[in-house]
Structures are given as C-alpha cells and as structure tokens.
Design a protein around this motif. Structure first.
Motif, PDB file in Angstrom:
ATOM      1  N   THR A   1      62.876  11.999  55.515  1.00  0.00           N
ATOM      2  CA  THR A   1      62.264  12.970  56.409  1.00  0.00           C
ATOM      3  C   THR A   1      62.881  14.351  56.324  1.00  0.00           C
ATOM      4  O   THR A   1      62.436  15.261  57.011  1.00  0.00           O
ATOM      5  N   VAL A   2      63.912  14.545  55.477  1.00  0.00           N
ATOM      6  CA  VAL A   2      64.468  15.887  55.324  1.00  0.00           C
ATOM      7  C   VAL A   2      63.397  16.842  54.839  1.00  0.00           C
ATOM      8  O   VAL A   2      63.345  18.003  55.217  1.00  0.00           O
ATOM      9  N   ASP A   3      62.473  16.371  53.995  1.00  0.00           N
ATOM     10  CA  ASP A   3      61.422  17.242  53.500  1.00  0.00           C
ATOM     11  C   ASP A   3      60.600  17.827  54.642  1.00  0.00           C
ATOM     12  O   ASP A   3      60.217  18.985  54.620  1.00  0.00           O
ATOM     13  N   ALA A   4      60.312  16.994  55.638  1.00  0.00           N
ATOM     14  CA  ALA A   4      59.473  17.451  56.735  1.00  0.00           C
ATOM     15  C   ALA A   4      60.226  18.374  57.685  1.00  0.00           C
ATOM     16  O   ALA A   4      59.654  19.295  58.252  1.00  0.00           O
ATOM     17  N   GLN A   5      61.529  18.131  57.857  1.00  0.00           N
ATOM     18  CA  GLN A   5      62.276  18.891  58.846  1.00  0.00           C
ATOM     19  C   GLN A   5      63.101  20.018  58.243  1.00  0.00           C
ATOM     20  O   GLN A   5      63.784  20.715  58.964  1.00  0.00           O
ATOM     21  N   ALA A   6      63.058  20.174  56.932  1.00  0.00           N
ATOM     22  CA  ALA A   6      63.896  21.187  56.288  1.00  0.00           C
ATOM     23  C   ALA A   6      63.530  22.585  56.755  1.00  0.00           C
ATOM     24  O   ALA A   6      62.377  22.865  57.055  1.00  0.00           O
ATOM     25  N   VAL A   7      64.521  23.448  56.818  1.00  0.00           N
ATOM     26  CA  VAL A   7      64.278  24.818  57.254  1.00  0.00           C
ATOM     27  C   VAL A   7      64.586  25.790  56.124  1.00  0.00           C
ATOM     28  O   VAL A   7      65.514  25.579  55.340  1.00  0.00           O
ATOM     29  N   ASN A   8      63.810  26.823  56.056  1.00  0.00           N
ATOM     30  CA  ASN A   8      64.043  27.933  55.138  1.00  0.00           C
ATOM     31  C   ASN A   8      64.697  29.046  55.945  1.00  0.00           C
ATOM     32  O   ASN A   8      64.036  29.746  56.708  1.00  0.00           O
ATOM     33  N   LEU A   9      66.003  29.189  55.793  1.00  0.00           N
ATOM     34  CA  LEU A   9      66.740  30.155  56.605  1.00  0.00           C
ATOM     35  C   LEU A   9      66.267  31.577  56.363  1.00  0.00           C
ATOM     36  O   LEU A   9      66.263  32.403  57.272  1.00  0.00           O
ATOM     37  N   TYR A  10      65.880  31.892  55.141  1.00  0.00           N
ATOM     38  CA  TYR A  10      65.392  33.233  54.852  1.00  0.00           C
ATOM     39  C   TYR A  10      64.129  33.536  55.660  1.00  0.00           C
ATOM     40  O   TYR A  10      63.971  34.620  56.239  1.00  0.00           O
ATOM     41  N   ALA A  11      63.202  32.565  55.677  1.00  0.00           N
ATOM     42  CA  ALA A  11      61.958  32.761  56.410  1.00  0.00           C
ATOM     43  C   ALA A  11      62.211  32.893  57.908  1.00  0.00           C
ATOM     44  O   ALA A  11      61.578  33.696  58.595  1.00  0.00           O
ATOM     45  N   LEU A  12      63.146  32.085  58.424  1.00  0.00           N
ATOM     46  CA  LEU A  12      63.449  32.165  59.850  1.00  0.00           C
ATOM     47  C   LEU A  12      64.055  33.511  60.218  1.00  0.00           C
ATOM     48  O   LEU A  12      63.786  34.063  61.281  1.00  0.00           O
ATOM     49  N   LEU A  13      64.888  34.048  59.347  1.00  0.00           N
ATOM     50  CA  LEU A  13      65.507  35.340  59.616  1.00  0.00           C
ATOM     51  C   LEU A  13      64.549  36.497  59.354  1.00  0.00           C
ATOM     52  O   LEU A  13      64.731  37.599  59.870  1.00  0.00           O
ATOM     53  N   GLY A  14      63.532  36.265  58.537  1.00  0.00           N
ATOM     54  CA  GLY A  14      62.592  37.327  58.203  1.00  0.00           C
ATOM     55  C   GLY A  14      63.101  38.254  57.130  1.00  0.00           C
ATOM     56  O   GLY A  14      62.834  39.459  57.149  1.00  0.00           O
ATOM     57  N   VAL A  15      63.850  37.719  56.172  1.00  0.00           N
ATOM     58  CA  VAL A  15      64.369  38.527  55.065  1.00  0.00           C
ATOM     59  C   VAL A  15      63.984  37.874  53.746  1.00  0.00           C
ATOM     60  O   VAL A  15      63.765  36.658  53.683  1.00  0.00           O
ATOM     61  N   PRO A  16      63.879  38.653  52.674  1.00  0.00           N
ATOM     62  CA  PRO A  16      63.569  38.064  51.368  1.00  0.00           C
ATOM     63  C   PRO A  16      64.768  37.301  50.820  1.00  0.00           C
ATOM     64  O   PRO A  16      65.912  37.535  51.227  1.00  0.00           O
ATOM     65  N   GLU A  17      64.510  36.398  49.893  1.00  0.00           N
ATOM     66  CA  GLU A  17      65.590  35.588  49.332  1.00  0.00           C
ATOM     67  C   GLU A  17      66.570  36.405  48.504  1.00  0.00           C
ATOM     68  O   GLU A  17      67.679  35.954  48.245  1.00  0.00           O
ATOM     69  N   ASN A  18      66.168  37.601  48.083  1.00  0.00           N
ATOM     70  CA  ASN A  18      67.089  38.431  47.299  1.00  0.00           C
ATOM     71  C   ASN A  18      67.825  39.455  48.162  1.00  0.00           C
ATOM     72  O   ASN A  18      68.437  40.394  47.638  1.00  0.00           O
ATOM     73  N   ALA A  19      67.772  39.304  49.490  1.00  0.00           N
ATOM     74  CA  ALA A  19      68.471  40.234  50.377  1.00  0.00           C
ATOM     75  C   ALA A  19      69.970  40.201  50.094  1.00  0.00           C
ATOM     76  O   ALA A  19      70.551  39.141  49.856  1.00  0.00           O
TER      77      ALA A  19
END
Length: 569
Positions: A3-21
C-alpha cells in the motif's frame, strides 16, 4: 510495495516547488510552510531531512521515479469530489470531511486538500483552477484508480516488499506522517484573512528562477486634511495640535505599517499654502506648507491632489501645495499630473481624478492610459474622488466608472470623498476600494462617524508577470478619543472592528474580514525594502496562521518572539 504506492507522497508537489528547485529555495519554502501551518509538521520534518540533504535527496528522487502510482498535478485534482463536497462548502464542512476521509483517500490527496482548501488565500487560487477544469461537476465520484488505492493504515505495508533503500525511506517518512495526522486535523488558531484577488495560472509547474519572484505591498489611506477650516489655528484644531506635538504625532499609531510597506498613498484634501482669499463655500480647508512634514514623518510616499478641496485657495494655493510636496520629495498625482514609481524593478503608475459623472470618470481613464502608453508600466492605480458624502453604499456612477477603468486595463481603483467606509469589490482581474473614509482629518473637530479603514494591496510578480493581487483591510478609528478628534488614527477595538465589518460587508462582493496588527508581524517574511528601521518590537510571529506568499524568496527573518494583543499595546 504494497500500500505504499497508494499512500506515497510527493514532497515537491506538496510544497509547490519543482523537483529541480535549489536548496535555498527549498529551505525558504519549507520555512514558510512551518510559519503558516499549511502542512503537518511531520511532513515538513521529512522534507527537511530528505530534500535538504544532498545524499538523501538523491535517494528520494530515485524513489519518486520508481513510484508506480502517478500523482496528477494539483490543477487536475478535483479535491471537492474527493471529499464529497460542493465547491461552496464552508471551512467547517471541509474540516469535517477531512476528518472523515483521513484514511479513505490517498495521503497525497488528503494533504493537498488540507492545505489548499483550508487556507483562504490558497483556496481562492485553487478555486480559479477548479472552475476552469471542472466547472459545476463537483458531484463526480472518486476516480476508480483513487478508490482502488485506498489504504487504511501504514502498518499494513508488507515489509518483505519494502527492501530497496528508497522504499524503506518512503515507509519511514510516511509512518511518521500518518502517526500525527490525527493531531493535525484541526487548526489551533483561527484563519486570518488574506484574500486572493486573481486566478493564477496552473500551479506545480516549473517555477521561474528565485530571483524573478518579487512581492510589493502598497498601503492606501483615506482623506488627509493637514489644516483646518480657513486655516484656523485656535486651540483644538489640527494646526494647534501640530504646534504642540510635532510632525510624528499624527501617524504614530500606524508607523509600523506605513514605514514597512513599499508604498503608502493618501488623498491630500486641502491646500498647503499661505495664500489668502479662500473660495466662498461651507468648508474651505487650508494648512501651512510646513505641515508637509506630517506626510514625511508618517512615511506617506505619494498623494492624490485631485479632489474638491485642492483649489480652495485657487490656483495659487494648489501651486503652493505642489511646490511644498516637491520640496519634501513626495510625488503628487491627480488631474493632468501623473507619476511612475519604481519599486523592486517594477513600475507602479499613479493617476487621480475628480469624477462626479460617468463621463468625467471615463475621460480621466482615457487620459491616464494615453499618458502611460509605451512607458512599460507594470501596475496601474487610479484614484477617484467621487460618490456621495456619508453614504455607506457606492452608487451606480461609482460602479460604472470603476468597472470601465478595470475593463480598460487599470489594475486597482482607490476611492475617497464620502468620508465613511464603503465596499470592496473584485471585478474581473481588478480590485476596487470604493471609499477609504477619513485618515488624519483636520476638516472636522469631532466627526460623527470615526470609523475608517486602511487597505493593503499585496502584489506577487514573476518577472514582469503579475500573478496575484491580494487585499487586506485594516480597521481604524480616525481619533483616539471618542468625544472629539485628536487627529491621530488608531487601531480599531473589537466593537469598532465589528461595526466597520458590517458596513463594508453589506456593500462588498468579497468576504471582508478585518486584519489585525498581529497579522503584520508576518511581513517580516516578505523581504520588503524597508523604508525605515524596523521597530524593536517587530518579530517573527511563527505561531501565526497568516501565510505570506509561497512564491516569496526572501531568507530574511526577524528574531523570534511571542506576539500577543497585549504585546502590541
């Protein structure tokens, strides 16, 4: 990965910054989220651990690339549908739905809903995107993929399938996050007003370089008469108080607002002159040219001079006023005089006019646009002297002029003359303040209505692009005395605040909630080029729910302290 796939979080998306920040931007944005309480502390702690460490960030980025669950951009998520709510739901309804759905929808979606729907500023940004993509389709059921991915507890993860470093990393981050969700369900402080006035382009895309972001704060105050009827200097008049108290007395209660924005604007109603022979009318205002020092001491940077008292002493009185303002290096605008003020690389244009009729207003707008054409203006403010005195609702003439101005490209309209507060309006991409009431007003020794308001416009730019303009209403009384006028605007008490709110809300098409002095402590995070040294009592109120713009890139902060109503006096 179970279930990690379902509950995984994208920290970049949550913060509202691009992955290359870069690290500096990540550190700053995480700090803003800590201050604004936009995400659970456990999530922010993991963001600090895994995004601010070069080694762990490489592992985390590898983890993201190996995710089997794909998370849509915020602009593609119908957060209301996930919570089974209409887009008109109240904050209390949203909070209740979040409590009910904490284990029923993916953690990523739950956190995004918590962040973007509970905070007034962010909710209006999201609603702009929601309206474009989903319209009235809030009844849509959850997507099959989302329903299929629901997990009930992080403990159900099969540890034998979480054997890679990035999977273990995710499990550790998520177990801590889910463990504190219950504690984070309810905000501990009421949400302060921070009204969003424009829809943003889609979020969570690659952001401009940090150096491209800037925020400008403009404070507008109302009718300011530095004088008295016929220049009277007897006891109790403003000139008499000035002789006793000096320049700094009049705006001292507003000093930590006006000195720490980027531009402060007032309507200067009445000439500063030694001329004689005033006009034959009931109220004829006049003040000594030296009273211009009150504006300088109060950190007023620009004044409108187009009003029905600017020529109370004829052309000579008006010319003397302009000369006194020029000597004090305070730009004057109004009639056929215009100003462009450079702030943080942006060109803020100012124009003003009397407008007793729609035809007058339209003509003034066209003249201003013709003057500024080709001058690379980034933001245009039009100041109108209009309306009916002592009327709490703007009339049809005011509305017609204001709408025409916005339709023609004016960004903000500031109104005065009624001497009482009127409504705030959001019209298309513009902001309209119909009446700012009185401020330092020497024209009346005891106004029957002492309620007033200062309005702050906070502008977010990405390069030359205006992303957002927010408005904050600050409730005031024009006098520290209830039985007279001491010509010293003060912060409204609770009863006065409620009265001002009732008056303005009845004439507004936005939710007018009053800001408080405590809100302004968070301006420490906005990196204004302060116009005066910060008072020693200014501090970083890190407990405040009020959130500065998430696009601000400053790393400057004031020292920590505990700011309370008593702390501010």
């Amino acid at each position: 990965m179970g279930t990690v796939d379902a509950q995984a979080v994208n920290l970049y998306a949550l913060l509202g910054v691009p992955e290359n920040a870069d690290g500096a931007r990540l550190r700053h944005v995480i700090g803003l989220h800590h201050t604004a309480k936009l995400l659970p502390e456990a999530i922010l702690a993991k963001a600090e651990r895994y995004l601010l460490s070069d080694t762990l960030r490489l592992q985390y980025n590898l983890y993201l690339k190996n995710l089997t669950a794909q998370h849509a951009a915020l602009s593609h998520l119908n957060l209301y549908a996930h919570l089974n709510l209409p887009h008109t739901a109240t904050a209390a309804q949203i909070q209740a739905a979040l409590n009910a759905h904490v284990h029923r929808i993916p953690l990523q979606t739950w956190l995004l809903a918590r962040k973007w729907l509970l905070h007034p500023r962010l909710r209006e940004r999201y609603d702009g995107m929601w309206a474009q993509r989903f319209g009235g389709q809030w009844e849509a059921v959850l997507a099959d993929a989302d329903v299929a991915g629901v997990a009930t507890d992080i403990a159900t993860v099969e540890t034998d399938k979480a054997s890679t470093p990035w999977a273990l990393l995710a499990a550790a981050a998520l177990s801590t996050a889910i463990g504190v969700i219950t504690l984070e369900r309810v905000y501990q402080r009421p949400i302060q007003l921070y009204r969003q006035q424009t829809a943003l382009p889609p979020l969570l895309l690659a952001a401009p370089a940090a150096s491209a972001w800037s925020q400008i704060t403009i404070t507008a105050v109302g009718d300011t008469t530095l004088g008295s009827h016929l220049g009277d200097v007897s006891a109790g008049t403003l000139p008499a108080v000035w002789r006793e108290q000096g320049d700094a007395y009049f705006m001292q209660e507003m000093a930590d607002v006006l000195a720490h924005d980027d531009l402060s604007i007032a309507n200067l109603e009445g000439p500063l002159t030694q001329a004689n022979g005033g006009m034959d009318k009931p109220f004829v205002f006049k003040g000594a040219p030296a009273l211009v020092g009150v504006l300088r001491a109060g950190s007023i940077e620009a004044v409108n001079v187009a009003n029905n008292h600017s020529h109370d002493y004829g052309a000579q009185g008006h010319a003397d006023t302009l000369q006194a303002l020029q000597a004090a290096q305070i730009p004057a605008f109004g009639y056929q005089q215009y100003q462009i003020i450079d702030i943080k690389g942006k060109r803020i244009a100012l124009a003003g006019a009397k407008a007793w009729s729609v035809a007058q207003g339209k003509e003034a707008v066209e003249q201003a646009l013709a003057h500024f054409k080709g001058q690379d203006v980034d933001y245009l403010i039009m100041s109108f002297h209009w309306g009916q005195e002592r009327q709490y609702r703007q009339n049809t003439t005011q509305r017609a002029i204001a709408h025409y101005a916005i339709d023609r490209g004016i960004n903000a309209v500031l109104g005065h003359h009624p001497h009482v507060v009127q409504g705030l309006e959001r019209y298309k991409q513009g902001v309209i303040v119909y009446s700012l009431a009185n401020f330092v007003f020497g024209g009346n020794g005891n106004p029957s209505d002492k309620d007033s308001v200062a309005v702050q416009l906070r502008l977010d730019f990405a390069g030359k692009q205006l992303l957002a303009q927010d408005v904050l209403a600050l409730p005031l009384s024009v006098s520290g005395r209830s039985n007279g006028n001491d010509y010293r605007p003060v912060w409204a008490n609770a009863a006065t605040q409620a009265r001002i709110h009732a008056k303005m809300q009845a004439a507004s098409n936005v939710d007018v909630r009053m800001g408080w002095r405590e809100d302004l402590t968070s301006q420490a995070l906005l990196a204004h080029t302060f116009k005066a040294p910060a008072p020693s009592r200014w501090c970083d109120d890190s407990g405040s729910v009020w959130a500065p713009s998430v696009v601000d890139t400053s790393l400057q902060r004031f020292p920590s302290c505990v700011a309370t109503r008593q702390h501010w006096g």
